[in-house]
Design a protein around this motif. Structure first.
Motif, PDB file in Angstrom:
ATOM      1  N   LYS A  93       9.649   3.262  -0.937  1.00  0.00           N
ATOM      2  CA  LYS A  93       8.692   2.888  -2.147  1.00  0.00           C
ATOM      3  C   LYS A  93       7.619   3.797  -2.366  1.00  0.00           C
ATOM      4  N   TYR A 119      14.818  -7.427  -7.580  1.00  0.00           N
ATOM      5  CA  TYR A 119      14.150  -8.399  -6.800  1.00  0.00           C
ATOM      6  C   TYR A 119      14.297  -9.822  -7.242  1.00  0.00           C
ATOM      7  N   GLU A 143      16.046 -12.391  -6.420  1.00  0.00           N
ATOM      8  CA  GLU A 143      15.617 -13.545  -5.454  1.00  0.00           C
ATOM      9  C   GLU A 143      14.419 -14.089  -5.274  1.00  0.00           C
ATOM     10  N   HIS A 144      13.577 -12.996  -5.636  1.00  0.00           N
ATOM     11  CA  HIS A 144      12.057 -13.489  -5.404  1.00  0.00           C
ATOM     12  C   HIS A 144      11.376 -14.060  -6.401  1.00  0.00           C
ATOM     13  N   PHE A 175       4.060 -13.788  -5.505  1.00  0.00           N
ATOM     14  CA  PHE A 175       3.656 -12.211  -5.449  1.00  0.00           C
ATOM     15  C   PHE A 175       4.918 -11.473  -6.407  1.00  0.00           C
ATOM     16  N   LEU A 211       4.754  -7.549  -7.117  1.00  0.00           N
ATOM     17  CA  LEU A 211       5.911  -6.658  -6.455  1.00  0.00           C
ATOM     18  C   LEU A 211       6.425  -5.606  -7.584  1.00  0.00           C
ATOM     19  N   ARG A 265      17.713  -2.206   8.876  1.00  0.00           N
ATOM     20  CA  ARG A 265      16.721  -3.071   9.185  1.00  0.00           C
ATOM     21  C   ARG A 265      15.682  -3.016  10.453  1.00  0.00           C
ATOM     22  N   THR A 294       8.872  -7.282   7.667  1.00  0.00           N
ATOM     23  CA  THR A 294       8.474  -7.099   6.357  1.00  0.00           C
ATOM     24  C   THR A 294       7.083  -6.965   6.325  1.00  0.00           C
ATOM     25  N   ARG A 305       7.787   0.667   9.473  1.00  0.00           N
ATOM     26  CA  ARG A 305       6.852   0.084   8.842  1.00  0.00           C
ATOM     27  C   ARG A 305       5.532  -0.179   9.748  1.00  0.00           C
ATOM     28  N   VAL A 317       1.468  -5.885   3.488  1.00  0.00           N
ATOM     29  CA  VAL A 317       2.855  -6.558   3.327  1.00  0.00           C
ATOM     30  C   VAL A 317       3.094  -5.879   1.777  1.00  0.00           C
ATOM     31  N   SER A 318       2.080  -5.849   1.219  1.00  0.00           N
ATOM     32  CA  SER A 318       2.456  -5.599  -0.280  1.00  0.00           C
ATOM     33  C   SER A 318       2.874  -4.012  -0.252  1.00  0.00           C
ATOM     34  N   ASN A 337       4.709  -1.491   2.154  1.00  0.00           N
ATOM     35  CA  ASN A 337       5.441  -1.527   3.341  1.00  0.00           C
ATOM     36  C   ASN A 337       6.564  -0.550   3.445  1.00  0.00           C
TER      37      ASN A 337
HETATM   38  P1  DAT Z   1      11.809  -7.244   3.005  1.00  0.00           P
HETATM   39  O1  DAT Z   1      11.537  -5.933   2.062  1.00  0.00           O
HETATM   40  O2  DAT Z   1      11.544  -7.000   4.355  1.00  0.00           O
HETATM   41  O3  DAT Z   1      13.536  -7.536   2.631  1.00  0.00           O
HETATM   42  P2  DAT Z   1      11.559  -9.731   1.380  1.00  0.00           P
HETATM   43  O4  DAT Z   1      12.772  -9.578   0.779  1.00  0.00           O
HETATM   44  O5  DAT Z   1      11.136 -11.007   1.934  1.00  0.00           O
HETATM   45  O6  DAT Z   1      11.261  -8.535   2.434  1.00  0.00           O
HETATM   46  O7  DAT Z   1      10.592  -9.054   0.466  1.00  0.00           O
HETATM   47  C1  DAT Z   1      10.499  -8.276  -0.462  1.00  0.00           C
HETATM   48  C2  DAT Z   1       9.284  -7.423  -0.635  1.00  0.00           C
HETATM   49  O8  DAT Z   1       8.227  -8.410  -1.348  1.00  0.00           O
HETATM   50  C3  DAT Z   1       8.711  -6.965   0.503  1.00  0.00           C
HETATM   51  O9  DAT Z   1       9.163  -5.946   1.013  1.00  0.00           O
HETATM   52  C4  DAT Z   1       7.190  -7.100   0.440  1.00  0.00           C
HETATM   53  C5  DAT Z   1       7.024  -8.080  -0.775  1.00  0.00           C
HETATM   54  N1  DAT Z   1       6.536  -9.146  -0.067  1.00  0.00           N
HETATM   55  C6  DAT Z   1       7.153  -9.906   0.662  1.00  0.00           C
HETATM   56  N2  DAT Z   1       6.347 -11.195   1.196  1.00  0.00           N
HETATM   57  C7  DAT Z   1       5.208 -10.945   0.316  1.00  0.00           C
HETATM   58  C8  DAT Z   1       3.834 -11.486   0.592  1.00  0.00           C
HETATM   59  N3  DAT Z   1       3.635 -12.648   1.415  1.00  0.00           N
HETATM   60  N4  DAT Z   1       2.851 -11.145  -0.096  1.00  0.00           N
HETATM   61  C9  DAT Z   1       3.078 -10.064  -0.767  1.00  0.00           C
HETATM   62  N5  DAT Z   1       4.262  -9.224  -0.946  1.00  0.00           N
HETATM   63  C10 DAT Z   1       5.072  -9.760  -0.252  1.00  0.00           C
END
Ligand code: DAT
Ligand code: MG
Length: 147
Positions: A9, A49, A51-52, A57, A61, A85, A91, A102, A109-110, A112
């Motif tokens: 990243k 991304y 799915e999020h 966030f 992100l 992984r 995460t 990590r 977390v933001s 990582n």
């Molecule tokens: P990963 O990257 O371990 O697959 P994820 O798919 O749940 O994790 O989330 C994607 C990314 O989003 C993660 O690498 C960092 C960010 N993220 C996840 N949870 C977060 C949170 N609670 N606050 C801020 N950013 C977050």
């Protein structure tokens, strides 16, 4: 052979961790199939991304992942999706074990350091999003029998 999509990243690129991260996957015994340094467009970030997109966030992100160049990679090997992984760690870097990428290099977390596909389905989807098939190669290393 199984393939996964990994990406250093923007924070990892700025902190000069590309080489360290490549080295870890090489030393583990995986094989690099393709790699490129690139800027991610907002559209690609939102698709990657997707799915999020309902998470609070999501906007931050997308802003973060488009804030500077990333280093996108495809790695090949036996069980590489789940092994990568494990090597990345949890995460949230504060929960990631020492010895993981990590856990060793991240705090927030933001930021990582690394992305890695979490399933066969997401690996295929993410590889197709970032690479054309003609940018990827498969090859034998003579040392594979020792791994
Ligand atoms: P990963 O990257 O371990 O697959 P994820 O798919 O749940 O994790 O989330 C994607 C990314 O989003 C993660 O690498 C960092 C960010 N993220 C996840 N949870 C977060 C949170 N609670 N606050 C801020 N950013 C977050
Ligand atoms: Mg994820």
């Amino acid at each position: 052979m199984q393939r996964t999509f990994l990406m250093v990243k923007p924070d990892g690129v700025q902190r000069n961790l590309i080489g360290e991260i490549i080295s870890r996957f090489e030393m583990k015994g995986f094989t690099l199939s393709g790699a490129k340094i690139m800027h991610i467009s907002k559209e690609l970030a939102e698709t990657h991304y997707g799915e999020h997109k309902e998470r609070p966030f999501f906007g931050d992100l997308v802003d973060f992942i488009t804030s500077g160049p990333v280093f996108a990679m495809v790695w090949e090997g036996d069980g590489v999706i789940s092994e990568a992984r494990k090597m990345m760690g949890k995460t949230n870097p504060k929960e990631a074990d020492p010895g993981t990428i990590r856990g060793d290099f991240g705090v927030q977390v933001s930021m990582n350091i690394i992305h890695g596909s979490d399933s066969e389905e997401s690996a295929k989807r993410e590889i197709d999003l970032f690479f054309n098939e003609d940018q990827l190669i498969s090859y034998e290393k003579t040392m594979t029998k020792w791994i």
